[in-house]
Structures are given as structure tokens and as C-alpha cells.
Design a protein around this motif. Structure first.
Motif, PDB file in Angstrom:
ATOM      1  N   MET A   1      37.771  97.112  51.036  1.00  0.00           N
ATOM      2  CA  MET A   1      38.656  98.429  50.801  1.00  0.00           C
ATOM      3  C   MET A   1      40.266  97.735  50.813  1.00  0.00           C
ATOM      4  SD  MET A   1      39.438 101.925  52.698  1.00  0.00           S
ATOM      5  CE  MET A   1      37.757 102.172  52.470  1.00  0.00           C
ATOM      6  N   PRO A   2      40.807  98.057  49.786  1.00  0.00           N
ATOM      7  CA  PRO A   2      42.182  97.428  49.678  1.00  0.00           C
ATOM      8  C   PRO A   2      43.034  97.939  50.603  1.00  0.00           C
ATOM      9  CG  PRO A   2      41.822  98.989  47.687  1.00  0.00           C
ATOM     10  CD  PRO A   2      40.536  99.005  48.511  1.00  0.00           C
ATOM     11  N   ILE A   3      44.107  96.837  50.777  1.00  0.00           N
ATOM     12  CA  ILE A   3      45.448  97.332  51.527  1.00  0.00           C
ATOM     13  C   ILE A   3      46.208  98.570  50.904  1.00  0.00           C
ATOM     14  CG2 ILE A   3      47.511  96.701  52.525  1.00  0.00           C
ATOM     15  CD1 ILE A   3      46.317  93.908  52.834  1.00  0.00           C
ATOM     16  N   GLU A   4      46.446  99.740  51.639  1.00  0.00           N
ATOM     17  CA  GLU A   4      47.279 100.607  51.067  1.00  0.00           C
ATOM     18  C   GLU A   4      48.842 100.120  51.534  1.00  0.00           C
ATOM     19  OE1 GLU A   4      45.146 104.480  50.457  1.00  0.00           O
ATOM     20  OE2 GLU A   4      45.276 104.228  52.524  1.00  0.00           O
ATOM     21  N   PHE A   5      49.900 100.665  50.398  1.00  0.00           N
ATOM     22  CA  PHE A   5      51.218 100.723  50.902  1.00  0.00           C
ATOM     23  C   PHE A   5      52.066 102.179  50.867  1.00  0.00           C
ATOM     24  CE2 PHE A   5      49.806  96.615  49.611  1.00  0.00           C
ATOM     25  CZ  PHE A   5      50.710  95.465  50.144  1.00  0.00           C
ATOM     26  N   PHE A   6      52.671 102.253  51.840  1.00  0.00           N
ATOM     27  CA  PHE A   6      53.250 103.527  52.106  1.00  0.00           C
ATOM     28  C   PHE A   6      54.826 103.030  51.930  1.00  0.00           C
ATOM     29  CE2 PHE A   6      49.346 105.122  53.067  1.00  0.00           C
ATOM     30  CZ  PHE A   6      49.077 106.498  53.119  1.00  0.00           C
ATOM     31  N   ARG A 222      55.404  89.874  66.738  1.00  0.00           N
ATOM     32  CA  ARG A 222      54.586  88.646  66.979  1.00  0.00           C
ATOM     33  C   ARG A 222      52.990  88.817  66.517  1.00  0.00           C
ATOM     34  NH1 ARG A 222      56.163  86.464  72.146  1.00  0.00           N
ATOM     35  NH2 ARG A 222      53.760  86.611  72.550  1.00  0.00           N
ATOM     36  N   PRO A 223      52.534  88.189  65.844  1.00  0.00           N
ATOM     37  CA  PRO A 223      50.969  88.463  65.400  1.00  0.00           C
ATOM     38  C   PRO A 223      50.125  88.528  66.437  1.00  0.00           C
ATOM     39  CG  PRO A 223      52.034  87.000  63.656  1.00  0.00           C
ATOM     40  CD  PRO A 223      52.982  86.934  64.901  1.00  0.00           C
ATOM     41  N   GLY A 335      61.776  87.169  52.266  1.00  0.00           N
ATOM     42  CA  GLY A 335      61.299  86.121  51.504  1.00  0.00           C
ATOM     43  C   GLY A 335      61.184  86.328  50.420  1.00  0.00           C
ATOM     44  N   SER A 336      60.455  85.308  49.291  1.00  0.00           N
ATOM     45  CA  SER A 336      60.300  85.464  48.132  1.00  0.00           C
ATOM     46  C   SER A 336      59.047  86.384  48.079  1.00  0.00           C
ATOM     47  CB  SER A 336      59.938  84.160  47.359  1.00  0.00           C
ATOM     48  OG  SER A 336      58.783  83.503  48.118  1.00  0.00           O
ATOM     49  N   TYR A 337      58.574  86.895  46.866  1.00  0.00           N
ATOM     50  CA  TYR A 337      57.312  87.543  46.556  1.00  0.00           C
ATOM     51  C   TYR A 337      56.078  86.853  47.164  1.00  0.00           C
ATOM     52  CZ  TYR A 337      60.567  90.041  43.517  1.00  0.00           C
ATOM     53  OH  TYR A 337      61.604  90.896  42.885  1.00  0.00           O
ATOM     54  N   ASP A 338      56.102  85.607  46.888  1.00  0.00           N
ATOM     55  CA  ASP A 338      55.149  84.850  47.239  1.00  0.00           C
ATOM     56  C   ASP A 338      55.181  84.788  48.893  1.00  0.00           C
ATOM     57  OD1 ASP A 338      54.036  84.687  44.689  1.00  0.00           O
ATOM     58  OD2 ASP A 338      54.743  82.536  44.460  1.00  0.00           O
ATOM     59  N   ALA A 339      56.008  84.552  49.579  1.00  0.00           N
ATOM     60  CA  ALA A 339      56.073  84.577  50.927  1.00  0.00           C
ATOM     61  C   ALA A 339      55.682  85.661  51.572  1.00  0.00           C
ATOM     62  CB  ALA A 339      57.509  84.078  51.316  1.00  0.00           C
ATOM     63  N   VAL A 340      56.324  86.873  51.002  1.00  0.00           N
ATOM     64  CA  VAL A 340      56.123  87.978  51.696  1.00  0.00           C
ATOM     65  C   VAL A 340      54.510  88.510  51.623  1.00  0.00           C
ATOM     66  CG1 VAL A 340      56.603  90.534  51.399  1.00  0.00           C
ATOM     67  CG2 VAL A 340      58.483  88.858  51.521  1.00  0.00           C
ATOM     68  N   GLU A 341      54.015  88.261  50.338  1.00  0.00           N
ATOM     69  CA  GLU A 341      52.711  88.550  50.181  1.00  0.00           C
ATOM     70  C   GLU A 341      51.760  87.795  51.082  1.00  0.00           C
ATOM     71  OE1 GLU A 341      48.855  87.890  46.978  1.00  0.00           O
ATOM     72  OE2 GLU A 341      51.198  87.226  46.493  1.00  0.00           O
ATOM     73  N   ALA A 342      51.989  86.383  51.486  1.00  0.00           N
ATOM     74  CA  ALA A 342      51.334  85.827  52.308  1.00  0.00           C
ATOM     75  C   ALA A 342      51.507  86.144  53.849  1.00  0.00           C
ATOM     76  CB  ALA A 342      51.699  84.209  52.430  1.00  0.00           C
ATOM     77  N   ARG A 345      49.279  89.129  54.197  1.00  0.00           N
ATOM     78  CA  ARG A 345      47.804  88.667  54.507  1.00  0.00           C
ATOM     79  C   ARG A 345      47.538  88.257  55.772  1.00  0.00           C
ATOM     80  NH1 ARG A 345      45.122  89.258  49.845  1.00  0.00           N
ATOM     81  NH2 ARG A 345      46.347  89.400  47.956  1.00  0.00           N
ATOM     82  N   GLN A 346      48.576  87.568  56.388  1.00  0.00           N
ATOM     83  CA  GLN A 346      48.698  86.918  57.642  1.00  0.00           C
ATOM     84  C   GLN A 346      48.291  88.117  58.780  1.00  0.00           C
ATOM     85  OE1 GLN A 346      51.879  85.125  59.212  1.00  0.00           O
ATOM     86  NE2 GLN A 346      51.263  84.881  61.099  1.00  0.00           N
ATOM     87  N   PHE A 347      49.072  89.264  58.813  1.00  0.00           N
ATOM     88  CA  PHE A 347      49.107  90.215  59.478  1.00  0.00           C
ATOM     89  C   PHE A 347      47.700  91.081  59.208  1.00  0.00           C
ATOM     90  CE2 PHE A 347      53.279  89.440  60.836  1.00  0.00           C
ATOM     91  CZ  PHE A 347      53.169  89.668  61.830  1.00  0.00           C
ATOM     92  N   ALA A 348      47.101  91.147  58.128  1.00  0.00           N
ATOM     93  CA  ALA A 348      46.007  91.991  57.772  1.00  0.00           C
ATOM     94  C   ALA A 348      45.031  91.322  58.300  1.00  0.00           C
ATOM     95  CB  ALA A 348      45.841  92.035  56.158  1.00  0.00           C
TER      96      ALA A 348
END
Length: 364
Positions: A1-6, A222-223, A335-342, A345-348
């Protein structure tokens, strides 16, 4: 199931700049008449008021694919249920995460209001059950209960709401609430119970989430701390046989640009403006009124020597500077789009392991 964004709707003023800055839209600035618009003057013929601005924000969130929007409940802002009821008629799919204290309503009133909202909106109401950030604020609002007692009351509140929703003649005898034969009937009963969210890192807060929440929301600090809170709630949920019923979400702001440098520049702007306006000192003073958990979090990240905005990075691309200048929830991916996406995913990972089917919700 995908991540949802609010997303989040600014019910107590836009904060593109430091709170109170006249460049922000709305009535909450030091000189509202000199702001950039969306001020309610209560004159016939006002062509663009703050509710019109919120309507634009809600429609933009829907058009850009957000699953819903959080409406924060604060003593100095608009009331979430009233605003979301208006905006539900301005949107088609956007869900509304309305924060409220159980002491604001009787269980029956909350049940009837929620069922009516669900019928009118097509089932787009989400409840964010909150208990207040400090005992002092709650007493000021007329709620005398201590921290743990408020969570105990919230558990009973949701026991009764769910009972009213499930039975036409519900009976209940508790410490805070009683029910003697009332319940939803007819079309109201056929409307779906709102999705229930809760937050908080105290043992009492985690027990409420394990007992009743569909989503347990946690701040993006902190993760390892985030993973620990999630593990605690999962363990408690097993006690209630709800292991597969509870999901997890992350509450975090985002400053994202084409490059890290551009995003860092924007974070630095907030930091510099907060320092210049003296908001840092005011925030430190207010921190003494926070709950024990929130006070400990503030001390962990903000009570240290800070010489510049970069000192407030908890780890790469996770910035605690919003908390330093008094803008909740306090943490941001920067950060950049790539950095924020990463980073997302780290927190997911601790929220949704590869074998899990539950999806986290990220409140941006």
C-alpha cells in the motif's frame, strides 16, 4: 500500500514568514489591515476573506494529489469542524483531519455531528483526538484534569462514541461517561465512523492509540526515537488484538527546492527572521509550560548553543529549527527533491517494513 500525503490548513494564520509578520495572509498579523490580504472585515461586499483563502488552499491540495488536510485546534485559531464543514462543499475528495479535545463535546454530540458530516461530505471526516500540550493551557480552557486522566477520559469517550455508532440502544457506565439506551439510527447509523488518529509519546498516550486509533502519529525527530515509539504502540496494540488495525504516520514540515543550497537558504531565512524578531526567547519561555514529553523534546533539540541555522540539523536533511523559532510541529525535511524523498523513505522503514501492508501517513 502506498504512502499517503496530507497537507495542513493554516487555521491560525499563514506562516510563509514568522508568525505575526504582515507579509503573511490573514487576520493574525500585528497590523492586519497592512497584510497581503484575506482579512475578514465583516463588511457586506468583502470579496476575499480568510475563508476564501483557505478554500483556495484546500482546492490546491486536492488538485495536487494530497489525500487530506490537517486542521489544527488551537485556542487562538478558527475551529476545525466549522471550517472543514464549509470547505467540504468546496472540494470533492479531500479528507479533513479535524483535531479536537474530547472535553469540548459530549460523546453523543460528537457522534451526531460526525455522522452528519459524513453524510454531507461522502465520508471524508478524520478525527485527530488531542489532549492538549500542557496542564496550564488545559486549565485555562476550563479542563481541570491532569495529563494521564485526560487520556483515560479519551479512552472512555471513544468507547462511548463507538457504542453509539454500533448500537441503537447502547448502555455504558464509566468513570467519566454514562450511556442509557441511545444510539444512532436510520441514515446516520449507515454513515462510516471517522478514521481516528492520535499522537503523544507518554505511556498514557500510547495506550489510547493502541486501544482506539487507526493511525498513531509521531513527530519526525531522530529516527531511532520514532522507531521506539512505534514499537511501543505495536506491542500495546497486540494486547488489544489490534495488531492489524493500527497504522502509523509522521508529522513533519518540508522545505524542498531544486537543490540543497536553495532549501537551506530558505531554512536560514526562517532562522534569521526568528532571531531578529526575538521569537526564540519567547519560545524558550513558553517551553516551560509544555507537557513533560514536549518539554523533554524541546530540551533535547533546542536547549543548546546555537550559532546558526545549521546547528539545528538533527541529522542530514532533518532540521529542528522550526521548533527553535516557535513554529509547530517543529521539525522539517530540508533539501532537494531527491534528498527529501530519501528522507521520507528512511522514516517509512520503521513505520512500514517491507512485509507490512499498513501505510504511513506523512503530514507535510
Amino acid at each position: 500500500m502506498p504512502i499517503e500525503f496530507f497537507s495542513r490548513l493554516p487555521l491560525h494564520g499563514e506562516t510563509q514568514y514568522i508568525p505575526g509578520d504582515n507579509r503573511n495572509r490573514g487576520d493574525w498579523n500585528r497590523l492586519p489591515a497592512e497584510s497581503t490580504g484575506a482579512v475578514s472585515n465583516f463588511r457586506i461586499g468583502d470579496d476575499f476573506t480568510y475563508i476564501d483563502y483557505l478554500s483556495q488552499v484546500a482546492r490546491a491540495a486536492e488538485l495536487n494529489g494530497f489525500a487530506g488536510a490537517l486542521l489544527v485546534n488551537a485556542p487562538f485559531g478558527d475551529e476545525p469542524w466549522i471550517i472543514s464543514a464549509i470547505l467540504a462543499r468546496e472540494t470533492k475528495r479531500l479528507r479533513f483531519v479535524d483535531a479536537f479535545h474530547p472535553f469540548h463535546f459530549s460523546p453523543w454530540q460528537a457522534t451526531q455531528m460526525a455522522a452528519s458530516f459524513q453524510r454531507a461530505s461522502g465520508g471524508r471526516l478524520v478525527w485527530n483526538i488531542i489532549q492538549g500540550g500542557s496542564d496550564a493551557v488545559q486549565r485555562a480552557l476550563g479542563d481541570p484534569l491532569a495529563h494521564d486522566d485526560r487520556y483515560e477520559r479519551a479512552i472512555e469517550f471513544l468507547d462511548v462514541v463507538k457504542g453509539f455508532w454500533a448500537q441503537e440502544s447502547f448502555q455504558y457506565q464509566g468513570k467519566y461517561y454514562q450511556a442509557n439506551g441511545l444510539g444512532l439510527r436510520g441514515p446516520l447509523r449507515r454513515s462510516p465512523l471517522p478514521i481516528i488518529c492520535s499522537a503523544g509519546t507518554s505511556p498514557a498516550a500510547k495506550r489510547l492509540a493502541a486501544r482506539h486509533a487507526n493511525y498513531y502519529l509521531v513527530l519526525a525527530e531522530r529516527p531511532d526515537i520514532v522507531a521506539g515509539h512505534i514499537a511501543d504502540v505495536k506491542a500495546l496494540a497486540r494486547e488489544y488484538g489490534r495488531t492489524d488495525e493500527i497504522r502509523f504516520g509522521l508529522s513533519v514540515d518540508v522545505i524542498v527546492r531544486e537543490t540543497d543550497e536553495e532549501a537551506f537558504k530558505e531554512a536560514k531565512r526562517f532562522f534569521d527572521e526568528g532571531v531578529k524578531a526575538g521569537i526564540v526567547q519567547a519560545t524558550a519561555q513558553r517551553s516551560e509550560q509544555l507537557s513533560d514529553a514536549n518539554k523533554a523534546r524541546y530540551k533535547r533539540y533546542n536547549e543548546k548553543e546555537v550559532n546558526g541555522f545549521a546547528d539545528l540539523f538533527i541529522e542530514p536533511h532533518l532540521w529542528g529549527g522550526f521548533g527553535y523559532v516557535g513554529i509547530p510541529p517543529g521539525f522539517a525535511f530540508v533539501g532537494s527533491y531527491d534528498a527529501v524523498e530519501a528522507k521520507i523513505r528512511q522514516f517509512a522503514d520503521p513505520i512500514m517494513p517491507p512485509s507490512a501492508t499498513a501505510a504511513p501517513t506523512v503530514l507535510c
